[in-house]
Design a protein around this motif. Structure first.
Motif, PDB file in Angstrom:
ATOM      1  N   UNK A  26     -26.057 111.658 -25.534  1.00  6.75           N
ATOM      2  CA  UNK A  26     -24.562 111.785 -26.661  1.00  6.75           C
ATOM      3  C   UNK A  26     -25.301 112.417 -27.799  1.00  6.75           C
ATOM      4  N   UNK A  27     -26.462 111.975 -28.463  1.00  8.78           N
ATOM      5  CA  UNK A  27     -27.190 112.291 -29.595  1.00  8.78           C
ATOM      6  C   UNK A  27     -27.919 113.774 -29.678  1.00  8.78           C
ATOM      7  N   UNK A  28     -28.015 114.398 -28.483  1.00  5.47           N
ATOM      8  CA  UNK A  28     -28.430 115.960 -28.158  1.00  5.47           C
ATOM      9  C   UNK A  28     -29.916 115.583 -28.355  1.00  5.47           C
ATOM     10  N   UNK A  29     -30.687 114.663 -27.803  1.00  6.32           N
ATOM     11  CA  UNK A  29     -32.140 114.725 -27.858  1.00  6.32           C
ATOM     12  C   UNK A  29     -32.561 115.604 -26.797  1.00  6.32           C
ATOM     13  N   UNK A  30     -33.761 116.240 -27.071  1.00  9.96           N
ATOM     14  CA  UNK A  30     -34.237 117.063 -26.190  1.00  9.96           C
ATOM     15  C   UNK A  30     -35.680 116.290 -26.000  1.00  9.96           C
ATOM     16  N   UNK A  31     -35.678 115.744 -24.622  1.00 12.41           N
ATOM     17  CA  UNK A  31     -36.918 114.551 -24.280  1.00 12.41           C
ATOM     18  C   UNK A  31     -37.772 115.630 -23.716  1.00 12.41           C
ATOM     19  N   UNK A  32     -39.141 115.114 -24.116  1.00 15.59           N
ATOM     20  CA  UNK A  32     -40.347 115.961 -23.501  1.00 15.59           C
ATOM     21  C   UNK A  32     -41.116 115.035 -22.805  1.00 15.59           C
TER      22      UNK A  32
END
Length: 533
Positions: A26-32
């Motif tokens: 929902x927060x637009x986080x690009x997980x690595x």
């Protein structure tokens, strides 16, 4: 795009993981990357362009039920472990390589990089033979699981010869399958700089420092004091752990050479080539990496003093010839040299091997044996001088407690009796190791048998001794078919004599025999005298 790492701590509940991932989406986080922690937590590494977006993510996560903390980290847990491992590997004085199950290098420390003149990123992922050379014993360890120790190797790189010693051990998983190898590397000539320094600096001991109270050891020490005054070669015979080096040091201290060097070398600790250069030295240019100006060997360094050759029975036939020449001529020749150098060195040699059998099988030169065996002294194993155990055990306890900074402890009467009936195949070294283990693992002021049974492989031997005696053939007394029967006291005496004789064969001291039979050692001594055993 900036990267961030956050740690989320929580008390577990169903569906919490799904809610955490939903918030990141929902927060637009690009997980690595993500890593689960063992105690209710997870760490997420992600990219995010706006600080405000990161702050909102943290606030949303903290608002979830069962979330106890959300904190920022500098590294992922696996990165911290990697850094810790790298720090440990770089702190050791030897080169270290880790090889995976496919024979490729997964880790290499700074020392190994210096030896092979390479960078970690250059060799990681390469086959180990690219660094250690073709047919490296590391691959045999990986294939068969056989460890190797101090194998001498030479490789050519950039027009130079790199000479090194390699050891390797297999790494196995819980099912016993080989999943890799750890190999340690020592630069061949760097070993010379540190070898035997402890021996040269040691505080020399005297015969008074040898703890004993048995008659046999008193006789041995008296003989050793006498021969110490001469310059003759001494050969110390005895099992491993009996204290041969202790006697060698005491002989030197009591000799007329005591103001000069006492140097000890273990002949099994070095490869044949390295042992040769250590004993005889070398000239400049004798080999690649040889020190400028050459180097004195131990024979030259010990000139006027004593050289102790421990485990002399293990030296190669080639070195046996060179050692024989020194003993005959009193001269040595450095590796790569042609000049004869006179040396005045007293040799004290030691071995646990049966040299006579080795001579018969062609493994040891008979002429060298007679040169070494001028004054033979046999150091008794502990099982042949058990009267020394009480005094020796408490001396060792005192020494160990001081080393561990612990108050001195004591052996209970029952524990001491248990120690007295052991065979101690490892001799004084085994006794010391056993005591150190007990002192480390026991907080009691007095070591009881239950401590010994719990932390060592010693069992209640008194019961096994009595069982063994019970299983032996019945003692028989001849009864005449005709004529007078012997009196009962004579029958009892005959059986008693046989029993004591049998026990003394296995437990040769009166104290031990008395413990086995449940009587005092005085009683045993009186019976021995009465029955003329």
């Amino acid at each position: 795009m900036p990267e961030f790492i956050i740690q989320i701590d929580f008390t577990d509940r169903p569906g919490l993981g799904y809610e955490i991932f939903k918030i990141t989406e929902n927060n637009g986080i690009d997980k690595i990357a993500m890593e689960v922690l063992p105690k209710h937590g997870m760490v997420i590494q992600f990219q995010c362009a706006l600080d405000e977006q990161v702050q909102k993510l943290v606030a949303d996560l903290k608002a979830l039920n069962n979330i106890t903390a959300v904190t920022f980290r500098n590294q992922m847990p696996y990165q911290e472990k990697e850094h810790e491992l790298r720090t440990i590997l770089d702190s050791v004085s030897e080169g270290v390589l880790a090889i995976d199950k496919d024979g490729k290098i997964s880790h290499i420390n700074e020392v190994a990089c210096n030896i092979f003149n390479c960078l970690p990123e250059e060799v990681k992922g390469l086959g180990v033979e690219k660094v250690l050379g073709e047919n490296t014993p590391v691959l045999e360890t990986l294939r068969l699981g056989n460890p190797c120790r101090l194998k001498e190797r030479k490789i050519r790189k950039d027009g130079k010869t790199i000479q090194f010693l390699t050891s390797s051990v297999p790494v196995k998983n819980d099912q016993g399958r080989i999943i890799g190898v750890v190999s340690t590397i020592q630069d061949f000539y760097q070993v010379e700089k540190v070898i035997l320094q402890a021996d040269k600096r040691r505080q020399l001991i005297t015969f008074d420092d040898i703890v004993h109270q048995s008659r046999q050891m008193t006789q041995l020490i008296t003989a050793a004091r006498t021969v110490a005054k001469s310059a003759s070669t001494v050969l110390l015979r005895g099992e491993s752990g009996t204290g041969k080096e202790l006697f060698a040091t005491a002989i030197h201290t009591n000799s007329l050479r005591c103001r000069n060097q006492f140097i000890a070398i273990n002949c099994t600790a070095l490869t044949d080539t390295l042992l040769e250069s250590e004993l005889f030295g070398y000239e400049e240019g004798a080999f690649t990496g040889a020190a400028k100006g050459g180097k004195q060997g131990l024979f030259e360094q010990a000139n006027g003093g004593t050289l102790f050759l421990d485990e002399v029975g293990d030296i190669s036939p080639r070195l046996q010839v060179q050692l024989l020449r020194v003993l005959q001529e009193g001269t040595i020749r450095r590796v790569g040299g042609s000049k004869e150098i006179a040396v005045d060195v007293r040799i004290i040699a030691a071995t646990h091997r049966n040299l006579e059998e080795m001579i018969s099988s062609g493994q040891f030169r008979e002429d060298l044996y007679y040169r070494l065996n001028v004054i033979p002294l046999r150091i008794l194993p502990l099982r042949e001088r058990k009267e020394d155990i009480p005094l020796l055990a408490q001396h060792l306890i005192r020494k160990i407690c001081k080393k561990l900074n612990k108050p001195e402890v004591y052996l209970s009467k029952e524990s001491l009796e248990l120690f007295m009936v052991q065979d101690w195949p490892g001799n004084v070294r085994q006794l010391e190791n056993t005591l150190e283990r007990l002192i480390n693992l026991t907080d009691a002021a007095e070591i009881q048998p239950e401590h010994i049974f719990a932390w060592t492989d010693i069992t209640n031997v008194n019961n096994s001794i009595k069982t063994t005696l019970g299983k032996q053939q019945a003692f028989q007394v001849e009864i005449p078919l005709e004529g007078e029967w012997p009196q009962l006291k004579d029958i009892v005496a005959s059986v008693e004599k046989e029993v004591i004789s049998q026990v003394l064969k296995k437990y040769p001291s009166s104290r031990q025999a008395g413990q086995v039979l449940g009587v005092s050692n005085t009683t045993i001594l009186n019976k021995i005298h009465a029955y003329k055993i």
